[in-house]
Design a protein around this motif. Structure first.
Motif, mmCIF file in Angstrom:
data_model
loop_
_atom_site.group_PDB
_atom_site.id
_atom_site.type_symbol
_atom_site.label_atom_id
_atom_site.label_comp_id
_atom_site.label_asym_id
_atom_site.label_seq_id
_atom_site.Cartn_x
_atom_site.Cartn_y
_atom_site.Cartn_z
ATOM 1 N N ILE A 89 -28.817 7.915 -11.710
ATOM 2 C CA ILE A 89 -29.265 6.635 -12.255
ATOM 3 C C ILE A 89 -29.915 5.837 -11.134
ATOM 4 C CG2 ILE A 89 -28.538 4.514 -13.414
ATOM 5 C CD1 ILE A 89 -26.060 6.148 -14.374
ATOM 6 N N ARG A 90 -31.069 5.220 -11.442
ATOM 7 C CA ARG A 90 -31.785 4.467 -10.404
ATOM 8 C C ARG A 90 -32.471 3.245 -11.008
ATOM 9 N NH1 ARG A 90 -35.493 6.477 -5.410
ATOM 10 N NH2 ARG A 90 -36.904 4.696 -5.255
ATOM 11 N N LEU A 91 -32.245 2.090 -10.342
ATOM 12 C CA LEU A 91 -32.976 0.859 -10.657
ATOM 13 C C LEU A 91 -33.883 0.544 -9.476
ATOM 14 C CD1 LEU A 91 -30.286 -1.529 -12.237
ATOM 15 C CD2 LEU A 91 -31.659 0.236 -13.338
ATOM 16 N N ASP A 92 -35.130 0.166 -9.763
ATOM 17 C CA ASP A 92 -36.106 -0.142 -8.716
ATOM 18 C C ASP A 92 -36.579 -1.584 -8.835
ATOM 19 O OD1 ASP A 92 -37.394 2.226 -6.975
ATOM 20 O OD2 ASP A 92 -36.581 3.041 -8.839
ATOM 21 N N TRP A 93 -36.734 -2.219 -7.668
ATOM 22 C CA TRP A 93 -37.450 -3.478 -7.514
ATOM 23 C C TRP A 93 -38.643 -3.205 -6.592
ATOM 24 C CZ3 TRP A 93 -32.357 -2.757 -7.916
ATOM 25 C CH2 TRP A 93 -31.619 -3.568 -8.788
ATOM 26 N N ASP A 94 -39.419 -4.214 -6.279
ATOM 27 C CA ASP A 94 -40.572 -4.000 -5.408
ATOM 28 C C ASP A 94 -40.165 -3.512 -4.028
ATOM 29 O OD1 ASP A 94 -42.479 -4.617 -7.246
ATOM 30 O OD2 ASP A 94 -42.736 -6.693 -6.620
ATOM 31 N N THR A 95 -39.064 -4.053 -3.497
ATOM 32 C CA THR A 95 -38.708 -3.756 -2.109
ATOM 33 C C THR A 95 -37.349 -3.104 -1.948
ATOM 34 O OG1 THR A 95 -37.813 -5.998 -1.875
ATOM 35 C CG2 THR A 95 -40.102 -5.651 -1.202
ATOM 36 N N VAL A 96 -36.700 -2.715 -3.017
ATOM 37 C CA VAL A 96 -35.377 -2.123 -2.891
ATOM 38 C C VAL A 96 -35.095 -1.276 -4.139
ATOM 39 C CG1 VAL A 96 -34.143 -4.036 -4.004
ATOM 40 C CG2 VAL A 96 -32.951 -2.644 -2.304
ATOM 41 N N TYR A 97 -34.197 -0.336 -3.986
ATOM 42 C CA TYR A 97 -33.721 0.404 -5.146
ATOM 43 C C TYR A 97 -32.225 0.635 -4.967
ATOM 44 C CZ TYR A 97 -33.930 4.528 -2.086
ATOM 45 O OH TYR A 97 -33.754 5.423 -1.057
ATOM 46 N N ARG A 98 -31.544 0.869 -6.040
ATOM 47 C CA ARG A 98 -30.124 1.216 -6.012
ATOM 48 C C ARG A 98 -29.904 2.434 -6.894
ATOM 49 N NH1 ARG A 98 -30.177 -1.163 -2.142
ATOM 50 N NH2 ARG A 98 -28.881 -2.905 -1.407
ATOM 51 N N GLU A 99 -29.049 3.362 -6.406
ATOM 52 C CA GLU A 99 -28.790 4.611 -7.127
ATOM 53 C C GLU A 99 -27.296 4.775 -7.369
ATOM 54 O OE1 GLU A 99 -32.350 7.607 -5.779
ATOM 55 O OE2 GLU A 99 -30.657 7.391 -4.403
ATOM 56 N N ASP A 100 -27.004 5.473 -8.433
ATOM 57 C CA ASP A 100 -25.623 5.833 -8.749
ATOM 58 C C ASP A 100 -25.642 7.234 -9.357
ATOM 59 O OD1 ASP A 100 -22.908 5.565 -8.879
ATOM 60 O OD2 ASP A 100 -22.888 4.309 -10.677
ATOM 61 N N GLN A 101 -24.512 7.911 -9.285
ATOM 62 C CA GLN A 101 -24.445 9.275 -9.826
ATOM 63 C C GLN A 101 -23.160 9.440 -10.623
ATOM 64 O OE1 GLN A 101 -24.876 12.409 -6.936
ATOM 65 N NE2 GLN A 101 -24.223 14.008 -8.352
ATOM 66 N N LEU A 102 -23.306 10.001 -11.800
ATOM 67 C CA LEU A 102 -22.166 10.341 -12.646
ATOM 68 C C LEU A 102 -22.238 11.825 -12.986
ATOM 69 C CD1 LEU A 102 -22.281 7.324 -15.139
ATOM 70 C CD2 LEU A 102 -20.752 7.593 -13.188
ATOM 71 N N THR A 103 -21.125 12.388 -13.420
ATOM 72 C CA THR A 103 -21.072 13.802 -13.807
ATOM 73 C C THR A 103 -20.379 13.917 -15.156
ATOM 74 O OG1 THR A 103 -20.978 14.505 -11.499
ATOM 75 C CG2 THR A 103 -20.254 16.084 -13.158
ATOM 76 N N VAL A 104 -20.965 14.710 -16.011
ATOM 77 C CA VAL A 104 -20.342 14.972 -17.301
ATOM 78 C C VAL A 104 -20.309 16.488 -17.508
ATOM 79 C CG1 VAL A 104 -22.518 14.771 -18.567
ATOM 80 C CG2 VAL A 104 -20.349 14.466 -19.771
ATOM 81 N N MET A 105 -19.220 16.988 -18.047
ATOM 82 C CA MET A 105 -19.056 18.419 -18.283
ATOM 83 C C MET A 105 -18.840 18.648 -19.770
ATOM 84 S SD MET A 105 -16.031 20.924 -16.899
ATOM 85 C CE MET A 105 -14.870 20.084 -17.971
#
Length: 835
Positions: A373-389
């Motif tokens: 998962i990723r959110l972007d702005w002009d000068t920064v981004y934030r990421e997260d990761q999940l796992t589903v089985m």
């Protein structure tokens, strides 16, 4: 770097490694960048490093991981940047090389286990012999690429210094999840240009970079910054602003900036086009969760289930609800990747849902899915990761493969490697060797359910084995492989026996050479005074006194301990009796014999502030009457009259106006106290005197500055520590302490630069105290050392059973040809050993 949250350590290395950043006690330390002094400390550490000798990369990485392991914490992201040509060189010392390789393997393993990313910068240039600095066959390139890849870092080879800044910005952006934004490109035509800098909401630091032009054109040009209100920002390293320029770039850091459009103007910069870039730091994290169909066990999904995705911003455990922050998101995406087939990807565009972004996807088959998962702005981004089985369960690693040791030229077998992994469904499992940090160490062959290892070179390496089931689920483990060469140890043992006597001699020499500073120092007395022709010292103004220890009475007629705070501020014999601040009995500036006495009762003729033919009293005298430049109608201190009568400065306490018998008028038209030392322009900028309560508080300060366990220390660092401790003490109740500002200003202007050339060195095991060494030129021209006795610019300071006093006068002006006096700043410091 985000100043408020960053700490930096500097390690220089050849075959061994040295940490160059230290705390106030001289211990290896990560230095905080929260204050600009921390930035300067790091810069000074880099400047001290001398590059010479051979190279031991593993030893440097090991030292870096040791420093991080000791001082980092879970609130900080850890990273190492390695600058080297990538080639180890120990000459013929194979034992030392093998130990270095082992340290490298250990450091990389630690970095992998502790989420510490290693970034590698390779110096790639042609040496004087015509060969590549990174090895004839590019082994340096390969080594640095392997180190970076094994820790999730990045590698770049450079051949010019100009490449470093852009490369470091790339590394920083990777560490902090940032986007470096080029705001505008300005022509380098030397003209006036404006540029709008849009600063986002919730930014904790905005970094503006101006790069381009000819060499030093930016530093010599004009740069101005205005906030969204139109107010100009002072570009200095103070408050919430930091500013720096070098040969090709300038940088502005604004801490906690106001959001909105800032205006940058540049003028007079010629040369290449000027790029204006923006790097913003945020305090925010991305928090995400999955939702499953009703009726499923908690956290369980099955084939063709619809899985919901929700993500939002948090910081320090709290949800962020600033709508402007969510409004400015330029992209919100989740990518679902099947572990069985990484090319099988599902992209989900997330949509705004209040203070969150949501979406969903369908699991098409039994497998593990990693959701990025990723959110972007002009000068920064934030990421997260999940796992589903889905219904198929992943592999389980039962235990890691034990470390392996093998002799050079010999082989060993790791039996039945599938005993370390388990699959609940009983699916077939395959294994593969997917990593080897040092391929030269050994031949490693996977054969069925065994691994055969044949030693090639005395060194160490980390070997990674990956297991995969039929659905593509993977799990990996690593083991450390060490290759020994028995003949090397036999040779080393024989050599040790042959040089046993030499070792004893070396130990004796080492004992003599081992010198560590111990103990601590206290500042006893700081004053402004003068030296006569015989270098006898007399105080004129006390700047600081230690309350518990008398200053050296050999250089002061009256002991500091005999003067109480009441004596200095009021009461009997004080500065304010009967309306005259300098005239009563017992006052430090009182009656006959006192340098500020009045009338015929003052000190005898010749006294600098007395009566009669006194140099400051009678007609013709520079502070008297008649043709006196400070007493007549043209006197710069008065307007239309003399400063006083024949007594000049003999009496400061009269009631009449200027030109009267004893009066003193400071309403002069010609201005100031002239250029007379002690009454010139320096006096005009001094702090206002402290009140009685603050002086009393100052006299209760008694702090010992520990020297630490180092071989050498400059005395200006002792003064730095004194000012730091004294400042904390004085500003605890009065943040704007005049007393502290006066002491600090006096020390920094008169003592700090000179004491940078005073060096303390320890003696054997601290047995005899310390040795004081002073620059020879300094002794000839700038200072008078009263105690201890200096012989050939050195002196032993041996406290034995009691402390040693260091008493120094620093010349602050030229000698008066008439009186023979020379103005000086005086300081006394007491050294004592640890008890």
């Amino acid at each position: 770097m985000p100043a408020e949250d960053s700490r930096v350590g500097i390690i220089g290395f050849n075959t061994s490694a040295t940490v160059w950043t230290e705390d106030t006690s001289g211990n290896a330390s990560l230095i905080s960048l929260a204050n600009f002094t921390g930035v300067e400390t790091v810069r000074e550490a880099v400047a001290q490093i001398v590059y010479h000798g051979d190279t031991g990369i593993g030893n440097a990485l090991y030292a870096a991981t040791e420093l991080l392991a000791a001082q980092s914490d879970e609130d900080h992201t850890q990273a190492i940047i390695l600058f080297t040509d990538g080639v180890n060189d120990f000459g013929s010392d194979q034992i030392a090389l093998a130990q270095c390789d082992e340290n490298e393997a250990t450091a990389i393993q630690w970095a992998k286990e502790n989420d510490c990313v290693v970034y590698c910068v390779g110096y790639d240039y042609i040496t004087s012999s015509g060969a590549s600095s990174m090895g004839e066959n590019g082994e340096g390139l390969l080594k640095l690429q392997n180190i970076a890849d094994s820790t999730g870092g990045m590698f770049q080879a450079i051949s010019t210094i100009d490449e470093i800044e852009d490369m470091l910005i790339t590394f920083l952006a990777d560490v902090c999840d940032l986007n470096y934004k080029i705001v505008e490109t300005i022509p380098g035509d030397g003209g006036y240009h404006e540029c709008i800098i849009p600063v986002s909401a919730s930014v904790i630091e905005a970094n503006i970079r101006i790069a381009g032009g000819d060499e030093n054109a930016i530093a010599n040009g004009s740069i101005h910054l205005y906030d969204p209100n139109g107010d100009e920002v002072e570009l200095t390293n103070s408050g919430n602003v930091r500013f720096d320029t070098d040969a090709t770039a300038a940088s502005i850091k604004v801490i906690l900036p106001q959001s909105g459009d800032w205006l940058l103007t540049v003028d007079g910069i010629t040369g290449d086009d000027i790029q204006v870039g923006l790097l913003e730091h945020f305090k925010m994290n991305l928090t995400s969760q999955l939702t499953f169909p009703e009726g499923n066990p908690t956290g369980v999904a099955y084939t063709n289930d619809t899985i919901g995705i929700k993500t939002w911003l948090t910081y320090d455990g709290e949800d962020l609800t600033d709508s402007a922050l969510y409004d400015s998101v330029t992209s919100a995406v989740a990518v679902c990747v099947s572990r069985a087939d990484p090319d099988d990807q599902i992209t989900v565009n997330l949509t705004r849902d209040g203070n969150a972004f949501t979406g969903s996807f369908v699991i098409p088959e039994d497998s593990y899915y990693d959701i990025y998962i990723r959110l972007d702005w002009d000068t920064v981004y934030r990421e997260d990761q999940l796992t589903v089985m889905s219904s198929n369960k992943p592999l389980t690693l039962l235990s890691g493969i034990e470390d392996v040791e093998v002799n050079k030229g010999k082989s060993t077998i790791i039996d039945y490697i599938y005993q370390y992994v388990y699959d609940d469904e009983g699916d077939a499992i395959t294994a593969a060797i997917t990593g080897n940090t040092n391929p030269d160490a050994a031949d490693i062959v996977l054969n069925g359910d065994t691994i055969e290892v044949t030693g090639l070179k005395m060194t160490s390496t980390i070997v990674t084995v990956q297991y995969t089931d039929a659905q593509g689920n993977t799990v990996e483990t690593s083991f450390k492989l060490t290759v020994h060469n028995p003949w090397v140890y036999v040779y080393a043992g024989g050599t040790i026996l042959l040089i046993a006597l030499a070792v004893i001699l070396v130990l004796i020499l080492l004992k003599k050479a081992t010198n560590r500073l111990s103990g601590g120092m206290k500042v006893i007395f700081i004053a402004r005074g003068k030296l006569d022709r015989q270098d006898k010292y007399t105080s004129q103004e006390i700047i600081y006194e230690n309350p518990n220890i008398d200053h050296d009475t050999a250089f002061e007629a009256e002991s500091a301990s005999s003067r109480s705070a009441d004596d200095l501020l009021g009461g009997t014999g004080s500065f304010n009796s009967t309306g005259n601040p300098f005239d009563t009995t017992g006052s430090p500036f009182g009656t006959a014999g006192n340098p500020f006495g009045s009338g015929s009762s003052a000190s005898p003729a010749g006294d600098p502030f007395g009566a009669g033919s006194d140099s400051f009293g009678s007609a013709g005298d520079p502070f008297g009457s008649g043709s006196n430049p400070f007493g007549s109608a043209s006197d710069p201190f008065t307007s239309g009259g003399t400063l006083g009568s024949d007594n000049g400065f003999g009496d400061f306490g009269g009631t009449s106006e200027s030109g009267s018998t004893n009066g003193l008028d400071f309403g002069a038209t010609d201005g100031g106290f002239g250029d007379f030392p002690g009454f010139g322009t320096a006096q005009a900028t001094e702090e206002a005197p402290a009140d009685k309560g603050e002086l009393t508080r100052s006299q209760s300060f008694d702090e010992k500055i520990m020297l630490g366990r180092v071989k050498k220390k400059n005395m200006d660092k002792v003064l730095h520590s004194f000012l730091e401790y004294y400042g904390e003490f004085m500003t605890f109740q009065n943040p704007d302490s005049p007393m502290y500002r006066q002491v600090r200003s006096f020390v920094e202007q008169n003592l700090m630069g000179v004491f940078a050339r005073f060096h303390l060195r320890g003696t054997t095991y601290g047995k005899f105290g310390v040795v004081l060494q002073i620059d020879k030129q300094l002794l000839k021209s700038a200072v008078k050392v009263h105690n201890p006795t200096i012989l050939k610019n050195k002196a032993s300071m041996n406290p034995k059973q009691r402390p040693v006093r260091l008493s120094v006068s620093v010349f602050t002006g030229e000698r008066d040809e008439k009186t023979g006096d020379r103005p000086c700043a005086h300081i006394e410091i007491e050294y004592s050993k640890n008890t």
